[in-house]
Every structure is written in structure tokens, then in C-alpha cells.
Design an enzyme around this catalytic site. Structure first.
Site, PDB file in Angstrom:
ATOM      1  N   CYS A 107      31.594  41.047  24.413  1.00  0.00           N
ATOM      2  CA  CYS A 107      32.854  40.210  24.880  1.00  0.00           C
ATOM      3  C   CYS A 107      34.082  40.735  26.225  1.00  0.00           C
ATOM      4  CB  CYS A 107      34.048  40.004  23.515  1.00  0.00           C
ATOM      5  SG  CYS A 107      33.171  39.370  22.129  1.00  0.00           S
ATOM      6  N   HIS A 119      43.506  38.119  24.725  1.00  0.00           N
ATOM      7  CA  HIS A 119      42.031  37.558  24.094  1.00  0.00           C
ATOM      8  C   HIS A 119      42.006  36.565  23.056  1.00  0.00           C
ATOM      9  CE1 HIS A 119      37.934  39.306  23.587  1.00  0.00           C
ATOM     10  NE2 HIS A 119      38.358  38.795  22.800  1.00  0.00           N
ATOM     11  N   HIS A 169      35.063  31.239  21.001  1.00  0.00           N
ATOM     12  CA  HIS A 169      35.649  32.255  22.215  1.00  0.00           C
ATOM     13  C   HIS A 169      34.165  32.917  22.979  1.00  0.00           C
ATOM     14  CE1 HIS A 169      35.494  36.207  22.942  1.00  0.00           C
ATOM     15  NE2 HIS A 169      35.405  37.101  22.034  1.00  0.00           N
TER      16      HIS A 169
END
Length: 396
Positions: A163, A288, A322
């Protein structure tokens, strides 16, 4: 063209982007600043189990004329992002030689979705389709595709650190300029929805069956999304600058974050230090903020350790899901929009912050607007692979 030192900022062009909020910057900005989710419910990857997904629903470029080894959904997303980047690309290619333009792409899925489809078509004993090319799923495939589409021959490679991949791609672009290897770099990331990622996170019990709720006391997991986001990075002055980058690896666990947030703290600290920026100068922090219990807890602790008073902050994953390897670049686009339009993205959740976490100044519509010069964006990944990007609006 001047070469930046390791501490000199680099200019980020107007981005090319496609995500579940759309493929037009004005449309994306409207959703971002109004807090309008771009999630759709589907069981396409989990038959019988409906999940909210950040699916791209706009029309993508046709691939019928492409070589088979380039026919992936990831590349279709990138092709659309490149179209949206054309206004920045056209003058660039007129003044810079092809061998002086680099490409760095972050991804975690590449073309694995096409491999899934090929295996499904083959069945248990059948041969793979004649159109199948293993090269589609190689992690370097998206970078090769972008370089081929642009006709450039500078350094071209991909990064896959889960990520944090595309945040690191932007940091790598900065280093290519600082080293003198390139005069410009097309950098960003792309990831597409596929069974591997959706079911992989489901197996970790990290998926929410509802729109995710970052930093809520009721948070129970993430939503998966897809996107492509690209910038032209140059050593030019003015506009929105990539002023600082920070990277760390705490190697605490293969999937769980270090609970005390020390690795995340170090990435943010480095980003500020490389830009000679004090924590109190940060006007907006893109968290995040995945919506999982452990990640949000770790990040809240890291933020409040670095900042005596946390800046206004929000997670945008409640809007897009995400997007994994594309998340770092996509959220850099959101910071670019925030600085350009002097408006902070709204933090979308259920309005019930977790009382067990340190306090964060989560952005509401009432204090979204305001003068901003610095925006910090966090990207944290499996294996404790952390990255932070500091964007700056150069004052005129």
C-alpha cells in the site's frame, strides 16, 4: 534544465487520475470536498457476499489494438490517466529527449486479474487461452506499458511495496531527478480490483461489509478500491511541489503494523526534515486511515507523537476504498487538489471517534476551507513499509 539537490523540491504537474469518484478533476474535487462516497455494492469477487467496493465505472480505453501482453485492466486505467495527463505531457515531450524521461509506477496487482480470468476459462484440465500472456501479471508490466505509450526510453520500472507502492514511486521520481538520470519522470500508480486482493483481505478478516469508518469506535475493516493516478515530476519551480519524502521499514510483522507507530512516525519525521518544515507548519494531513482497528490505532499514536497539536486531518478511503498500490499517488492527487483549491477533504465516517484513541482534528465541512501551504500524506503497508509525502504550494 536544473538538477535538484536531494533536499530540493520538485514540481508536480496537474495530475491524470481515474478512481471510483470519476476521471475528471472537477468531478473528483466536488465529491472529495463534499464527502460523497464513491462505493458500489457487489459480489463480483466474492459470490454470495455483497461488499462495498471502490469500482471505476466510467468508460475505459479499448484494448483491441494493443498487444496481448498489454491487455490488462490496470493498463486500461493507466491509459485513461495518461489521456488526462496529456496537457502536461505534450509540451514536455517537445523539449525533453525521450531518453531523459523516466517512468516509475507503483502497483500490487499488475495484471493478475487477467490471469484469474484465464485460469477460470481453462478450467481444471483445459489449456490456458491463446490470448493469455504471463507478462501481463509481471509487476514491471505497467511501467513498460506507460513507457511504450509515451515512446520514452529513460529508466522505467515498477515498485511493489503493497500500500505504499505509489508513494514510493513519487519519492523515486524525485531521486531520479536529483541524481541527474532524468529531466522529467512520469510517476504514480495503478491497481485494479481482482479476486486475489478482495479475497486475500477477506481471509485476514480485514474487510468490512459496510462502508468503512476510519477512526470510528465502530470501525471493523476496509473497503477495497481501484484507481490510476499519474504526475509529471520535474525540477521546476512554482505550482505544487513535492517538498519532502520520508520512508521507513519497521519490519514488525508481515501484515500487522507496529502498535506504537514508531515506523510511521519516522516516515513523517523524515518527510518534514527533508523539506526543513516544522510540524506546526503542516496545514492538512491525509491519513492512511484504512478503518481497521490496528492500523488506525497505530496511526493516531504516531500522529500525536509527532505533532503537539495535530493538524486538520482526514482519511479519504471512506470515499474511494483502499486502492492499495495506487493509494499513495491517488492521495497525493487529493493533497494536490486541497492545496490548489484551498479546501480540505472531509473526513467521512459515522461521527463517533474512538474514545480509546488519541484525539485527532478530523475535518468537518465547517472547517474544510482555509489557507494552506503544506499538506502531508501518509501511506503505510504490509511488512511495516512506510512512506510519507509532503506537498507544498509555492507562494507567489
Amino acid at each position: 534544465m536544473s538538477v535538484p539537490s536531494s533536499r530540493q523540491a520538485c514540481r508536480l504537474s496537474r495530475p491524470g487520475v481515474v478512481c471510483s469518484l470519476g476521471d475528471d478533476l472537477d468531478v473528483i474535487a466536488e465529491a472529495l470536498f463534499q464527502g460523497r462516497r464513491g462505493l458500489t455494492v457487489s459480489d463480483a469477487f466474492t459470490p454470495g457476499r455483497d461488499l462495498p467496493l471502490g469500482s471505476v465505472t466510467c468508460s475505459l480505453p479499448d484494448w483491441d489494438s494493443w498487444p496481448f501482453e498489454q491487455r490488462s485492466r490496470n493498463n486500461r486505467l493507466l491509459a485513461l490517466a495518461l489521456q488526462r495527463l496529456e496537457d502536461s505531457l505534450a509540451p514536455l515531450r517537445e523539449r525533453i529527449a525521450p531518453e531523459r524521461i523516466g517512468v516509475v509506477i507503483g502497483t500490487s496487482t499488475s495484471g493478475i486479474g487477467e490471469t484469474e480470468s484465464a485460469i477460470a476459462a481453462a478450467g481444471h484440465d483445459g489449456p490456458l487461452p491463446d490470448t493469455f500472456r504471463y507478462a501481463n501479471q509481471e509487476l514491471g508490466a505497467p511501467a513498460r506499458f506507460v513507457a511504450d505509450r509515451l515512446g520514452v526510453s529513460g529508466p522505467a520500472y515498477a515498485l511493489s511495496t503493497a500500500c505504499s507502492s505509489s508513494a514510493r514511486a513519487l519519492a523515486s521520481a524525485r531521486r531520479l531527478l536529483a541524481s541527474g538520470a532524468c529531466d522529467a519522470v512520469v510517476a504514480g500508480g495503478a491497481d485494479s480490483l481482482c479476486r486475489l486482493t478482495v479475497n486475500g483481505f477477506a481471509s485476514l478478516e480485514a474487510i468490512s461489509e459496510h462502508p468503512c469508518l476510519p477512526f470510528s469506535e465502530h470501525r471493523d475493516g476496509i473497503n477495497i478500491g481501484e484507481a490510476a493516478a499519474l504526475f509529471v515530476v520535474t525540477p521546476d519551480e512554482g505550482g505544487i511541489q513535492l517538498a519532502g519524502v520520508g520512508e521507513s521499514s519497521d519490519a514488525y510483522h508481515i501484515s500487522a503494523p507496529r502498535p506504537d507507530g514508531s515506523g510511521a512516525h519516522e516516515a513523517m519525521r523524515q518527510a518534514l526534515a527533508t523539506a526543513h518544515c516544522a510540524p506546526e507548519a503542516v496545514d492538512y494531513l491525509n491519513l492512511h486511515g484504512t478503518g481497521t482497528p490496528h492500523n488506525d490505532s497505530m496511526e493516531a499514536r504516531a500522529v500525536t507523537t509527532l505533532f503537539e497539536t495535530p493538524p486538520p486531518c482526514s482519511s479519504t478511503k471512506g470515499l474511494t476504498g483502499h486502492t492499495l498500490g495506487a493509494a499513495g499517488a491517488l492521495e497525493a492527487v487529493f493533497c494536490w487538489l486541497a492545496l490548489t483549491r484551498q479546501q480540505r477533504p472531509v473526513h467521512v465516517f459515522d461521527g463517533h471517534p474512538d474514545p480509546e484513541l488519541p484525539w485527532l482534528d478530523l475535518v468537518t465541512s465547517e472547517h474544510a476551507a482555509g489557507r494552506m501551504r503544506y499538506a502531508l500524506s501518509n501511506s503505510f503497508a504490509f511488512g511495516g513499509n512506510n512512506a510519507a509525502l509532503l506537498l507544498m504550494r509555492e507562494e507567489t
